[in-house]
Design an enzyme around this catalytic site. Structure first.
Site, PDB file in Angstrom:
ATOM      1  N   ASP A  11       0.839  -1.201   0.000  1.00  0.00           N
ATOM      2  CA  ASP A  11       0.000   0.000   0.000  1.00  0.00           C
ATOM      3  C   ASP A  11       0.876   1.253   0.000  1.00  0.00           C
ATOM      4  OD1 ASP A  11      -2.510  -1.358   0.009  1.00  0.00           O
ATOM      5  OD2 ASP A  11      -2.135  -1.904   2.087  1.00  0.00           O
ATOM      6  N   LYS A  33       0.761  -8.031  -2.951  1.00  0.00           N
ATOM      7  CA  LYS A  33      -0.510  -7.558  -3.509  1.00  0.00           C
ATOM      8  C   LYS A  33      -0.365  -6.112  -3.960  1.00  0.00           C
ATOM      9  CE  LYS A  33      -4.269  -6.203  -0.863  1.00  0.00           C
ATOM     10  NZ  LYS A  33      -4.882  -4.989  -1.437  1.00  0.00           N
ATOM     11  N   ASP A  60      -4.909  -6.728  -7.275  1.00  0.00           N
ATOM     12  CA  ASP A  60      -6.173  -6.522  -6.555  1.00  0.00           C
ATOM     13  C   ASP A  60      -6.902  -5.318  -7.141  1.00  0.00           C
ATOM     14  OD1 ASP A  60      -8.170  -6.435  -4.615  1.00  0.00           O
ATOM     15  OD2 ASP A  60      -6.871  -5.548  -3.083  1.00  0.00           O
ATOM     16  N   LEU A  61      -7.446  -5.492  -8.353  1.00  0.00           N
ATOM     17  CA  LEU A  61      -8.136  -4.365  -9.007  1.00  0.00           C
ATOM     18  C   LEU A  61      -9.651  -4.527  -8.989  1.00  0.00           C
ATOM     19  CD1 LEU A  61      -5.708  -3.605 -11.986  1.00  0.00           C
ATOM     20  CD2 LEU A  61      -5.792  -2.567  -9.717  1.00  0.00           C
ATOM     21  N   LYS A  62     -10.137  -5.667  -8.517  1.00  0.00           N
ATOM     22  CA  LYS A  62     -11.585  -5.883  -8.316  1.00  0.00           C
ATOM     23  C   LYS A  62     -12.396  -5.430  -9.527  1.00  0.00           C
ATOM     24  CE  LYS A  62     -11.284  -5.203  -3.279  1.00  0.00           C
ATOM     25  NZ  LYS A  62      -9.977  -4.544  -3.102  1.00  0.00           N
ATOM     26  N   HIS A  64     -15.150  -4.933 -12.218  1.00  0.00           N
ATOM     27  CA  HIS A  64     -16.618  -4.976 -12.115  1.00  0.00           C
ATOM     28  C   HIS A  64     -17.172  -4.150 -13.274  1.00  0.00           C
ATOM     29  CE1 HIS A  64     -20.356  -4.455  -9.255  1.00  0.00           C
ATOM     30  NE2 HIS A  64     -20.646  -5.025 -10.409  1.00  0.00           N
ATOM     31  N   ASP A  65     -17.627  -4.841 -14.324  1.00  0.00           N
ATOM     32  CA  ASP A  65     -18.090  -4.118 -15.516  1.00  0.00           C
ATOM     33  C   ASP A  65     -18.884  -5.106 -16.356  1.00  0.00           C
ATOM     34  OD1 ASP A  65     -18.195  -2.253 -17.739  1.00  0.00           O
ATOM     35  OD2 ASP A  65     -16.398  -1.305 -16.906  1.00  0.00           O
ATOM     36  N   ILE A  66     -19.224  -4.723 -17.582  1.00  0.00           N
ATOM     37  CA  ILE A  66     -19.938  -5.680 -18.437  1.00  0.00           C
ATOM     38  C   ILE A  66     -18.999  -6.853 -18.764  1.00  0.00           C
ATOM     39  CG2 ILE A  66     -21.550  -3.976 -19.370  1.00  0.00           C
ATOM     40  CD1 ILE A  66     -19.816  -3.917 -21.919  1.00  0.00           C
ATOM     41  N   THR A  69     -15.927  -6.405 -21.158  1.00  0.00           N
ATOM     42  CA  THR A  69     -14.879  -5.516 -20.646  1.00  0.00           C
ATOM     43  C   THR A  69     -14.066  -6.218 -19.562  1.00  0.00           C
ATOM     44  OG1 THR A  69     -16.270  -3.625 -21.145  1.00  0.00           O
ATOM     45  CG2 THR A  69     -14.507  -3.251 -19.562  1.00  0.00           C
ATOM     46  N   THR A 119     -16.253  -5.435   3.056  1.00  0.00           N
ATOM     47  CA  THR A 119     -16.434  -5.438   4.516  1.00  0.00           C
ATOM     48  C   THR A 119     -16.815  -4.054   5.045  1.00  0.00           C
ATOM     49  OG1 THR A 119     -14.060  -5.168   4.720  1.00  0.00           O
ATOM     50  CG2 THR A 119     -14.923  -7.393   5.034  1.00  0.00           C
ATOM     51  N   ARG A 180      -3.653  -9.461  12.223  1.00  0.00           N
ATOM     52  CA  ARG A 180      -2.653  -8.806  13.069  1.00  0.00           C
ATOM     53  C   ARG A 180      -1.995  -9.852  13.963  1.00  0.00           C
ATOM     54  NH1 ARG A 180      -3.002  -5.620   9.908  1.00  0.00           N
ATOM     55  NH2 ARG A 180      -3.198  -3.368   9.979  1.00  0.00           N
ATOM     56  N   GLY A 209      -0.481  -6.150   5.616  1.00  0.00           N
ATOM     57  CA  GLY A 209       0.223  -4.952   5.176  1.00  0.00           C
ATOM     58  C   GLY A 209       1.168  -4.436   6.232  1.00  0.00           C
ATOM     59  N   ARG A 210       0.665  -3.453   6.977  1.00  0.00           N
ATOM     60  CA  ARG A 210       1.537  -2.691   7.883  1.00  0.00           C
ATOM     61  C   ARG A 210       2.354  -3.495   8.895  1.00  0.00           C
ATOM     62  NH1 ARG A 210      -3.404   1.287   8.702  1.00  0.00           N
ATOM     63  NH2 ARG A 210      -4.372  -0.699   8.104  1.00  0.00           N
TER      64      ARG A 210
HETATM   65  O1  C5P Z   1      -1.981  -2.839   6.641  1.00  0.00           O
HETATM   66  P1  C5P Z   1      -3.087  -3.850   6.659  1.00  0.00           P
HETATM   67  O2  C5P Z   1      -2.637  -5.231   7.079  1.00  0.00           O
HETATM   68  O3  C5P Z   1      -4.286  -3.370   7.427  1.00  0.00           O
HETATM   69  O4  C5P Z   1      -3.508  -3.970   5.121  1.00  0.00           O
HETATM   70  C1  C5P Z   1      -4.572  -4.795   4.732  1.00  0.00           C
HETATM   71  C2  C5P Z   1      -4.798  -4.702   3.249  1.00  0.00           C
HETATM   72  O5  C5P Z   1      -5.942  -5.464   2.917  1.00  0.00           O
HETATM   73  C3  C5P Z   1      -5.062  -3.283   2.722  1.00  0.00           C
HETATM   74  O6  C5P Z   1      -4.589  -3.231   1.377  1.00  0.00           O
HETATM   75  C4  C5P Z   1      -6.577  -3.197   2.731  1.00  0.00           C
HETATM   76  O7  C5P Z   1      -7.067  -2.308   1.774  1.00  0.00           O
HETATM   77  C5  C5P Z   1      -6.936  -4.616   2.343  1.00  0.00           C
HETATM   78  N1  C5P Z   1      -8.285  -5.015   2.772  1.00  0.00           N
HETATM   79  C6  C5P Z   1      -8.680  -4.982   4.102  1.00  0.00           C
HETATM   80  N2  C5P Z   1      -9.940  -5.348   4.456  1.00  0.00           N
HETATM   81  C7  C5P Z   1     -10.796  -5.737   3.514  1.00  0.00           C
HETATM   82  C8  C5P Z   1     -10.428  -5.796   2.180  1.00  0.00           C
HETATM   83  C9  C5P Z   1      -9.140  -5.420   1.846  1.00  0.00           C
HETATM   84  O8  C5P Z   1      -7.897  -4.644   4.970  1.00  0.00           O
HETATM   85  N3  C5P Z   1     -11.979  -6.139   3.878  1.00  0.00           N
END
Ligand code: C5P
Length: 232
Positions: A11, A33, A60-62, A64-66, A69, A119, A180, A209-210
């Site tokens: 990110d 990702k 991770d571009l999700k 959503h279109d016809i 496309t 979510t 986490r 991520g973090r």
């Molecule tokens: O830093 P962190 O572990 O929170 O990053 C989680 C990643 O997963 C981010 O890219 C966030 O946008 C993505 N994500 C999420 N919850 C979701 C869907 C995607 O945290 N329900």
């Protein structure tokens, strides 16, 4: 071979910190990702660079279109050499089917998964969209539609993993964010699970991520999480 269940969420707003981070990571011990912000800024060149460094990339571009496309976008992603990509299940049966066909026709065939209910949406939000079901019912419905059209799995929250796993069987891939490690900061995540809990609940891949990208030693943070997973 890469057996890692950890997908590191890149990110970032530009390429430099991405290259600095991936330079510290072993591509055989994680996957990465790339989402909408980084892709919009850095484009396909970054994906090709990550692939050339032997990283498995989840794009991770999700989409959503016809159907036409989305199919063409899926082919384009497959041509970049990504490991996995995703679409929105709420694009419907024809769209999911076209996406599947497009990947099947590609010379490189990434895994294709779907997002069910974001979510960030509550039952009230669904209601406003004309969907009377509970969030769980809608997740289950869209997961079944995804599977019926031959996709490989879904992204789902850690809270949804166990009931989705029960409904969908063992072959369906479940990819779970909101993870986490015990004792680390929750950041802005509200409902979190530890890596061990998510794997025990039936998750196949953890999007993290973090806790890794912001760690002083990202590779060590990754190894620590790997060890936690292996212990279960
Ligand atoms: O830093 P962190 O572990 O929170 O990053 C989680 C990643 O997963 C981010 O890219 C966030 O946008 C993505 N994500 C999420 N919850 C979701 C869907 C995607 O945290 N329900």
């Amino acid at each position: 071979m890469n057996n890692s269940r950890i997908i590191i969420s890149l990110d970032y707003a530009n390429v430099e910190p991405v290259l600095e981070l991936v330079g510290q990571l072993d591509p055989q011990k994680c996957r990465v990702k790339v989402g909408k912000e980084l892709f919009t800024r850095a484009g396909p060149a970054l994906i090709e660079k990550l692939v050339s460094k032997n990283f498995d990339v989840f794009l991770d571009l999700k989409f959503h279109d016809i159907p036409n496309t989305v199919a063409r976008a899926c082919s384009a992603a497959a041509d970049l050499g990504v490991w996995m990509l995703n679409v929105h299940a709420s694009g419907g049966r024809a769209m999911l089917h076209s996406a599947r066909e497009a990947i099947d026709k590609s010379s490189h065939q990434p895994w294709l998964i779907a997002v069910t209910v974001l979510t960030s949406l509550s039952a009230q939000d669904l209601n406003e969209l004309g969907i009377a079901s509970s969030v769980d019912e809608q997740v289950g419905r869209l997961a079944r539609l995804t599977q019926a059209n031959g996709l490989d799995g879904i992204v789902c929250s850690a809270q949804e993993v166990s009931f989705v796993r029960r409904q969908m069987g063992s072959d369906f891939k479940l990819v779970t964010p909101g993870i986490r490690p015990a004792g680390s900061a929750g950041d802005d995540q509200k409902r979190i699970m530890t890596p061990a809990e998510a794997i025990t609940s039936g998750s196949d891949y953890l999007v993290i991520g973090r806790p890794i990208t912001q760690a002083k030693e990202p590779m060590q943070a990754l190894l620590d999480i790997e060890a936690e997973i292996e212990a279960v």
